[in-house]
Write an enzyme that holds these catalytic residues in place. Structure first.
Site, PDB file in Angstrom:
ATOM      1  N   ASP A  73       3.725  -8.088  -8.236  1.00  0.00           N
ATOM      2  CA  ASP A  73       3.637  -6.906  -7.475  1.00  0.00           C
ATOM      3  C   ASP A  73       4.454  -5.866  -8.331  1.00  0.00           C
ATOM      4  O   ASP A  73       5.504  -6.286  -8.628  1.00  0.00           O
ATOM      5  CB  ASP A  73       4.342  -6.932  -6.247  1.00  0.00           C
ATOM      6  CG  ASP A  73       2.714  -7.652  -4.928  1.00  0.00           C
ATOM      7  OD1 ASP A  73       1.524  -7.917  -6.035  1.00  0.00           O
ATOM      8  OD2 ASP A  73       2.622  -7.751  -4.241  1.00  0.00           O
ATOM      9  N   ARG A 133      -2.978  -6.749 -13.063  1.00  0.00           N
ATOM     10  CA  ARG A 133      -3.414  -5.627 -12.107  1.00  0.00           C
ATOM     11  C   ARG A 133      -3.329  -4.585 -11.918  1.00  0.00           C
ATOM     12  O   ARG A 133      -2.217  -3.915 -12.555  1.00  0.00           O
ATOM     13  CB  ARG A 133      -3.096  -6.459 -11.083  1.00  0.00           C
ATOM     14  CG  ARG A 133      -4.022  -5.883  -9.433  1.00  0.00           C
ATOM     15  CD  ARG A 133      -3.083  -6.051  -8.249  1.00  0.00           C
ATOM     16  NE  ARG A 133      -3.051  -6.521  -7.512  1.00  0.00           N
ATOM     17  CZ  ARG A 133      -1.841  -7.706  -7.129  1.00  0.00           C
ATOM     18  NH1 ARG A 133      -0.555  -6.741  -7.373  1.00  0.00           N
ATOM     19  NH2 ARG A 133      -1.556  -8.533  -6.690  1.00  0.00           N
TER      20      ARG A 133
HETATM   21  P1  FDA Z   1      -8.118   5.235  -2.422  1.00  0.00           P
HETATM   22  O1  FDA Z   1      -6.969   5.636  -0.834  1.00  0.00           O
HETATM   23  O2  FDA Z   1      -7.531   6.300  -2.979  1.00  0.00           O
HETATM   24  O3  FDA Z   1      -9.630   5.784  -1.678  1.00  0.00           O
HETATM   25  C1  FDA Z   1     -10.392   6.177  -2.507  1.00  0.00           C
HETATM   26  C2  FDA Z   1     -11.265   6.410  -2.059  1.00  0.00           C
HETATM   27  O4  FDA Z   1     -12.003   4.489  -1.327  1.00  0.00           O
HETATM   28  C3  FDA Z   1     -12.044   6.570  -0.792  1.00  0.00           C
HETATM   29  O5  FDA Z   1     -12.116   8.603  -0.701  1.00  0.00           O
HETATM   30  C4  FDA Z   1     -13.079   6.076   0.200  1.00  0.00           C
HETATM   31  O6  FDA Z   1     -14.134   6.222  -0.609  1.00  0.00           O
HETATM   32  C5  FDA Z   1     -12.616   4.302   0.081  1.00  0.00           C
HETATM   33  N1  FDA Z   1     -11.364   4.389   0.754  1.00  0.00           N
HETATM   34  C6  FDA Z   1     -10.755   3.924   0.918  1.00  0.00           C
HETATM   35  N2  FDA Z   1     -10.329   3.232   1.505  1.00  0.00           N
HETATM   36  C7  FDA Z   1     -10.902   2.510   2.055  1.00  0.00           C
HETATM   37  C8  FDA Z   1     -11.534   2.694   3.975  1.00  0.00           C
HETATM   38  N3  FDA Z   1     -10.481   1.947   4.710  1.00  0.00           N
HETATM   39  N4  FDA Z   1     -12.286   2.977   4.211  1.00  0.00           N
HETATM   40  C9  FDA Z   1     -13.505   3.546   3.495  1.00  0.00           C
HETATM   41  N5  FDA Z   1     -13.049   3.758   2.007  1.00  0.00           N
HETATM   42  C10 FDA Z   1     -12.101   3.158   1.604  1.00  0.00           C
HETATM   43  N6  FDA Z   1       0.266  -0.713  -5.633  1.00  0.00           N
HETATM   44  C11 FDA Z   1       1.230  -0.628  -6.182  1.00  0.00           C
HETATM   45  O7  FDA Z   1       2.295   0.585  -6.850  1.00  0.00           O
HETATM   46  N7  FDA Z   1       2.086  -1.120  -6.512  1.00  0.00           N
HETATM   47  C12 FDA Z   1       0.957  -2.951  -6.368  1.00  0.00           C
HETATM   48  O8  FDA Z   1       1.309  -4.114  -6.740  1.00  0.00           O
HETATM   49  C13 FDA Z   1       0.038  -2.533  -6.010  1.00  0.00           C
HETATM   50  N8  FDA Z   1      -1.229  -3.259  -5.237  1.00  0.00           N
HETATM   51  C14 FDA Z   1      -2.141  -3.511  -5.102  1.00  0.00           C
HETATM   52  C15 FDA Z   1      -2.822  -4.673  -4.691  1.00  0.00           C
HETATM   53  C16 FDA Z   1      -4.764  -4.353  -4.599  1.00  0.00           C
HETATM   54  C17 FDA Z   1      -5.053  -5.514  -4.072  1.00  0.00           C
HETATM   55  C18 FDA Z   1      -5.167  -3.307  -4.192  1.00  0.00           C
HETATM   56  C19 FDA Z   1      -6.181  -3.428  -3.467  1.00  0.00           C
HETATM   57  C20 FDA Z   1      -4.163  -2.751  -4.092  1.00  0.00           C
HETATM   58  C21 FDA Z   1      -3.080  -2.527  -4.301  1.00  0.00           C
HETATM   59  N9  FDA Z   1      -1.546  -1.781  -4.859  1.00  0.00           N
HETATM   60  C22 FDA Z   1      -0.242  -1.590  -5.422  1.00  0.00           C
HETATM   61  C23 FDA Z   1      -2.493   0.009  -4.247  1.00  0.00           C
HETATM   62  C24 FDA Z   1      -2.713   0.633  -4.804  1.00  0.00           C
HETATM   63  O9  FDA Z   1      -1.822   0.986  -5.758  1.00  0.00           O
HETATM   64  C25 FDA Z   1      -3.527   1.664  -4.291  1.00  0.00           C
HETATM   65  O10 FDA Z   1      -2.396   2.916  -3.029  1.00  0.00           O
HETATM   66  C26 FDA Z   1      -5.003   1.747  -3.273  1.00  0.00           C
HETATM   67  O11 FDA Z   1      -5.607   0.793  -3.910  1.00  0.00           O
HETATM   68  C27 FDA Z   1      -5.192   3.206  -2.310  1.00  0.00           C
HETATM   69  O12 FDA Z   1      -6.231   3.605  -4.053  1.00  0.00           O
HETATM   70  P2  FDA Z   1      -7.462   3.410  -3.807  1.00  0.00           P
HETATM   71  O13 FDA Z   1      -7.858   3.375  -6.059  1.00  0.00           O
HETATM   72  O14 FDA Z   1      -7.732   1.740  -3.544  1.00  0.00           O
HETATM   73  O15 FDA Z   1      -8.104   4.335  -2.912  1.00  0.00           O
END
Ligand code: FDA
Length: 309
Positions: free
Chosen positions: A130, A181
């Protein structure tokens, strides 16, 4: 503002003590963390595998400062890998270098991690590192490159679209053939090194996603963001890139509807299942990313507390 307050709560020992002592917060964490033990993670993995979801398991913990704790964390990973191997689970493992002792010394990290690598290699299980705060980015990539050069190539890492440096890091990982990733990035980073506006982070994510999907080694597209998932789906369709060339990755308990839909559409989807006693900072990060989760989780916790969840 709310995000800053949550980040403060995440780092405050007093707030942590007050909050982790309440059964309510423990109930809240269940949405994202299936339990504190290896068994709870194995159980959750079995359930996800039965739905056609792949899994990556993570024993929660970071910034470990003493050798016995870092060794104990490595022992838990070894136990986890043995379980994955013995039960032939469709799962791999994600770990953090600062949990393995990176802040103690690089040589201690190498020794402690070496024990985990040995078991992962014996079972042929992929190991993901990670990515943490930017203060650790270069050190993490250097450690990966060193291991790679020593012949440990069933490993990969995470690159964060909010960092300006990531374009170069993506190019280097493609050159190496290491699995990446791609995520937006979960930590609070200064404007000098990280994009601050969500639209621009998305733009950079899409740009990097295209490179990784076209030229990289089986990238993991980690996001729940419908815009980014839609962009990836369109890009692979337009460029004749098969679904076997990449996977989507999402967190346990977030957008399970979307996870199932993507599996039904023929995509590989991997769910990140964290477990362990150190669930508090993880929970706070999920809150900081999406303050609406506070409401959602509070509702679920109240439902559980009153027998409706
Ligand atoms: P974000 O939270 O920005 O949301 C975008 C949209 O997604 C929202 O507007 C909504 O539409 C939808 N959504 C999100 N959550 C929802 C919910 N609970 N219910 C309904 N809709 C929802 N970071 C890091 O710095 N180091 C790492 O090693 C990792 N590893 C990692 C592994 C995996 C498998 C994931 C999925 C994420 C990480 N991350 C991470 C975290 C990543 O950097 C990030 O902070 C989160 O994934 C949030 O960003 P998103 O793009 O997922 O959606």
């Amino acid at each position: 503002m709310l995000r800053k307050a949550i980040n403060f709560l995440s780092n405050s020992p007093t707030a942590k003590k007050l909050l982790t002592d309440t059964p309510f917060t423990r109930a809240m964490s269940k949405q994202f963390v299936p339990g504190e033990t290896v068994d709870s993670a194995v159980e959750a993995t079995r359930e996800d595998n039965a739905l056609g979801l792949k899994v990556t398991m993570n024993y929660l913990g970071e910034s470990v400062e003493d050798e016995p704790s870092a060794r104990a964390a490595a022992d838990t990973y070894i136990q986890l890998l043995e379980e994955i191997g013995a039960h032939k689970l469709d799962a791999n493992v994600s770990l953090k270098f600062t949990q393995m002792g990176q802040d103690i010394s690089e040589s201690f990290l190498a020794e402690n991690l070496g024990r985990v690598l040995e078991v992962a290699e014996r079972h042929g299980i992929f190991l993901r590192f990670d990515m943490e705060y930017s203060s650790h980015t270069q050190r993490t990539l250097d450690a990966l490159e060193k291991l790679w050069a020593q012949g440990h190539q069933n490993i990969g890492t995470v690159l964060q679209a909010y960092l300006y440096r990531t374009e170069g890091d993506v190019a280097r990982m493609i050159e190496l053939g290491a699995r990446v990733r791609l995520c937006k990035g979960a930590y609070s980073e200064p404007a000098a090194i990280a994009i601050q506006e969500m639209d621009k982070i998305r733009e950079n994510y899409i740009h990097l996603m295209k490179r990784l999907v076209s030229e990289g080694n089986y990238p993991g597209l980690a996001t729940h963001d419908p815009k980014l998932i839609g962009a990836a789906v369109d890009y692979v369709a337009q460029n004749g890139i098969g679904a076997e060339r990449f996977e989507f990755q999402m967190l346990h308990g977030v957008r399970t509807d979307l996870q199932k839909q993507l599996v039904a559409d023929g995509y590989n989807v991997r769910v990140y299942i964290p477990f362990g006693e150190m669930w508090y900072p993880y929970l706070m990060r999920r809150m900081a990313e999406r303050p609406a989760n506070i409401l959602m989780i509070s509702r679920a916790a109240i439902g559980r507390a009153f027998g409706r969840g």
